[in-house]
Scaffold this motif. Sequence first.
Motif, mmCIF file in Angstrom:
data_model
loop_
_atom_site.group_PDB
_atom_site.id
_atom_site.type_symbol
_atom_site.label_atom_id
_atom_site.label_comp_id
_atom_site.label_asym_id
_atom_site.label_seq_id
_atom_site.Cartn_x
_atom_site.Cartn_y
_atom_site.Cartn_z
ATOM 1 N N LEU A 8 30.367 35.765 49.619
ATOM 2 C CA LEU A 8 29.727 36.681 48.922
ATOM 3 C C LEU A 8 30.757 37.701 48.227
ATOM 4 O O LEU A 8 30.457 38.206 47.093
ATOM 5 C CB LEU A 8 28.426 37.589 49.667
ATOM 6 C CG LEU A 8 27.291 36.545 50.214
ATOM 7 C CD1 LEU A 8 26.086 37.595 50.598
ATOM 8 C CD2 LEU A 8 26.815 35.812 49.119
ATOM 9 N N ASP A 9 31.592 38.323 48.902
ATOM 10 C CA ASP A 9 32.735 38.866 48.407
ATOM 11 C C ASP A 9 33.474 38.174 47.415
ATOM 12 O O ASP A 9 33.870 38.880 46.350
ATOM 13 C CB ASP A 9 33.751 39.616 49.676
ATOM 14 C CG ASP A 9 33.080 40.506 50.346
ATOM 15 O OD1 ASP A 9 32.093 41.265 49.965
ATOM 16 O OD2 ASP A 9 33.457 40.863 51.531
ATOM 17 N N PHE A 10 33.808 37.132 47.340
ATOM 18 C CA PHE A 10 34.239 36.413 46.373
ATOM 19 C C PHE A 10 33.347 36.432 45.219
ATOM 20 O O PHE A 10 33.916 36.635 43.977
ATOM 21 C CB PHE A 10 34.445 34.725 47.085
ATOM 22 C CG PHE A 10 35.076 33.775 45.851
ATOM 23 C CD1 PHE A 10 36.417 33.771 45.543
ATOM 24 C CD2 PHE A 10 34.271 33.183 45.237
ATOM 25 C CE1 PHE A 10 36.740 33.078 44.459
ATOM 26 C CE2 PHE A 10 34.668 32.246 44.397
ATOM 27 C CZ PHE A 10 35.990 32.089 43.875
ATOM 28 N N ALA A 11 32.035 36.050 45.237
ATOM 29 C CA ALA A 11 31.109 35.953 44.364
ATOM 30 C C ALA A 11 31.113 37.340 43.438
ATOM 31 O O ALA A 11 31.280 37.130 42.221
ATOM 32 C CB ALA A 11 29.705 36.000 44.888
ATOM 33 N N GLU A 12 31.342 38.690 44.176
ATOM 34 C CA GLU A 12 31.276 39.986 43.638
ATOM 35 C C GLU A 12 32.828 39.913 42.736
ATOM 36 O O GLU A 12 32.726 40.542 41.964
ATOM 37 C CB GLU A 12 31.083 40.919 44.670
ATOM 38 C CG GLU A 12 31.101 42.519 43.888
ATOM 39 C CD GLU A 12 30.014 42.566 42.893
ATOM 40 O OE1 GLU A 12 30.276 43.522 42.015
ATOM 41 O OE2 GLU A 12 29.079 41.664 42.956
ATOM 42 N N THR A 13 33.774 39.517 43.589
ATOM 43 C CA THR A 13 35.090 39.482 42.903
ATOM 44 C C THR A 13 35.143 38.852 41.327
ATOM 45 O O THR A 13 35.751 39.381 40.551
ATOM 46 C CB THR A 13 36.285 39.032 43.824
ATOM 47 O OG1 THR A 13 36.208 39.763 44.876
ATOM 48 C CG2 THR A 13 37.457 39.178 43.188
ATOM 49 N N VAL A 14 34.405 37.561 41.510
ATOM 50 C CA VAL A 14 34.321 36.853 40.322
ATOM 51 C C VAL A 14 33.622 37.490 39.373
ATOM 52 O O VAL A 14 33.861 37.641 38.155
ATOM 53 C CB VAL A 14 34.008 35.331 40.482
ATOM 54 C CG1 VAL A 14 33.881 34.775 39.395
ATOM 55 C CG2 VAL A 14 34.897 34.624 41.393
ATOM 56 N N SER A 15 32.673 38.242 39.628
ATOM 57 C CA SER A 15 31.866 38.932 38.614
ATOM 58 C C SER A 15 32.486 40.136 38.101
ATOM 59 O O SER A 15 32.433 40.086 36.867
ATOM 60 C CB SER A 15 30.307 39.383 39.322
ATOM 61 O OG SER A 15 29.700 40.012 38.406
ATOM 62 N N GLN A 16 33.328 40.896 39.126
ATOM 63 C CA GLN A 16 33.974 41.951 38.399
ATOM 64 C C GLN A 16 35.209 41.491 37.435
ATOM 65 O O GLN A 16 35.532 42.026 36.400
ATOM 66 C CB GLN A 16 34.425 42.750 39.798
ATOM 67 C CG GLN A 16 33.450 43.424 40.600
ATOM 68 C CD GLN A 16 33.005 44.814 39.849
ATOM 69 O OE1 GLN A 16 33.352 45.083 38.579
ATOM 70 N NE2 GLN A 16 31.739 45.313 40.382
ATOM 71 N N TRP A 17 35.778 40.349 37.999
ATOM 72 C CA TRP A 17 36.828 39.733 36.767
ATOM 73 C C TRP A 17 36.229 39.355 35.758
ATOM 74 O O TRP A 17 36.953 39.896 34.705
ATOM 75 C CB TRP A 17 37.252 38.368 37.747
ATOM 76 C CG TRP A 17 38.337 37.855 36.547
ATOM 77 C CD1 TRP A 17 39.543 38.088 36.610
ATOM 78 C CD2 TRP A 17 37.878 36.532 35.639
ATOM 79 N NE1 TRP A 17 39.988 37.178 35.659
ATOM 80 C CE2 TRP A 17 39.019 36.282 35.250
ATOM 81 C CE3 TRP A 17 36.615 36.116 35.413
ATOM 82 C CZ2 TRP A 17 39.058 35.246 33.996
ATOM 83 C CZ3 TRP A 17 36.840 34.922 34.335
ATOM 84 C CH2 TRP A 17 38.076 34.827 33.758
#
Length: 437
Positions: free
Chosen positions: A137-146
Amino acid sequence: MGGKRNRVSNRLSGETRRVLKATRFLGVAGWGTIVLGWCGGWVARGFTEPTPPNQDSWRQNDVELAVRDGKIYGRGSTPYYSPPSLSPPEPPTLKLMRYLMNEYLDVWLEILEAKKRGLSGKQIHPIFQKYQDQLDLDFAETVSQWFHSQLDSDEIEKNKDLAGILHDFAIDIQHFPLGSQVNNLEIAIVSYQAVLEFYTRPVYPEYWARTQMNLANTYYKRIKGERSENLEQAIYGYEAALEVLTLRAYPEYWATTQNNLANTYKNRIKGERAENLERAISCYRAALEVRTRSAYPEQWAMTQNNLANAYHDRIKGERAENLERAISYYRAALEVRTRSAYPEQWAMTQNNLANAYHDRIKGERAENLEQAIAGYEAALEVHTRNVYPEQWAMTQMNLAVAYKKRIRGEHAENLERAIFYYEAALEVKTRRAYPED
């Protein structure tokens, strides 16, 4: 259907978001800005159907790493901008989160490079497999922020391409069979939701509708959260998509959405069960207006099977007549779903038809049970223990029940066969693996 779409909660701490924000505005061009110079604009890669998946192929465009101030941002020797050290030094937590973010970004940028090479679907799954422990889920949020850090109000075409990439990635991760299925689906949901912030209905109605549908497909399969609420979110998405994907304008997409909406109403938990099944039947029938046997034989057969399932479970109407309708639709599906052409679907439909004969009210009871046994045994020709252990065990259970009730033959022998099939099923359906069964 009213209501607002459920947002997946962000798991990154406030400190982490501040780091992302600082990275966005302090160097970057962001954490290695990637300009996605795609040719020809964004072309949708299609839809997926909950049962079974059904997707078209999307055209892939080239992705280039940006050159800014003479440096390559994204995968160069200095991929991330690091602000000058401040006094006092960064807290340990901030350093750790910066390290973790860079690690997630490494994964994401490698995926983007694969997109540059034209990889999608199963072609990109090896990269997902390589980093499956980091797809959380942290990866998901990182992609969203990117994604949000790359949007530029002065470059609409670039933004459109970014949204297309993220949508394409969401489809790929949604269908990735390895790793954590819980996380894969959550990553897809976060990605679709980010895309919908750019692909709004007034500006990009078709892309908005397609993304709504794929988001609905993901909610249909979602593991996390309440199952009943996930199905409501799926219904919301399908019905929203149908506001744009009309029969007249997009007949094929309209039919696909009708079929998916029907599947969701058939499995709906909220509302009256009888009414949900009526809605499902109505949607399946609507889909068949487009999905004719001559034009779309495979989809026609799938919808026939789905419609048969709904009639088998139907509460309204005469039970005997509903079962006759179910048998008729299963037999229609088998005209296309032959063993040679579609062995897996053939076996599934044979099992379903056998269930209908087992429950059948009309006709001779003894003959109905023989038909059921024949259907289960046919299904086992494909659903072997080695290849389909769960389906094999289920069919073994069905055979045990049918032999227990069998009228023809020696009663003692029938009971022995029933015991044999029960014991076979228990070899797969162990207490540890299937405690409820």
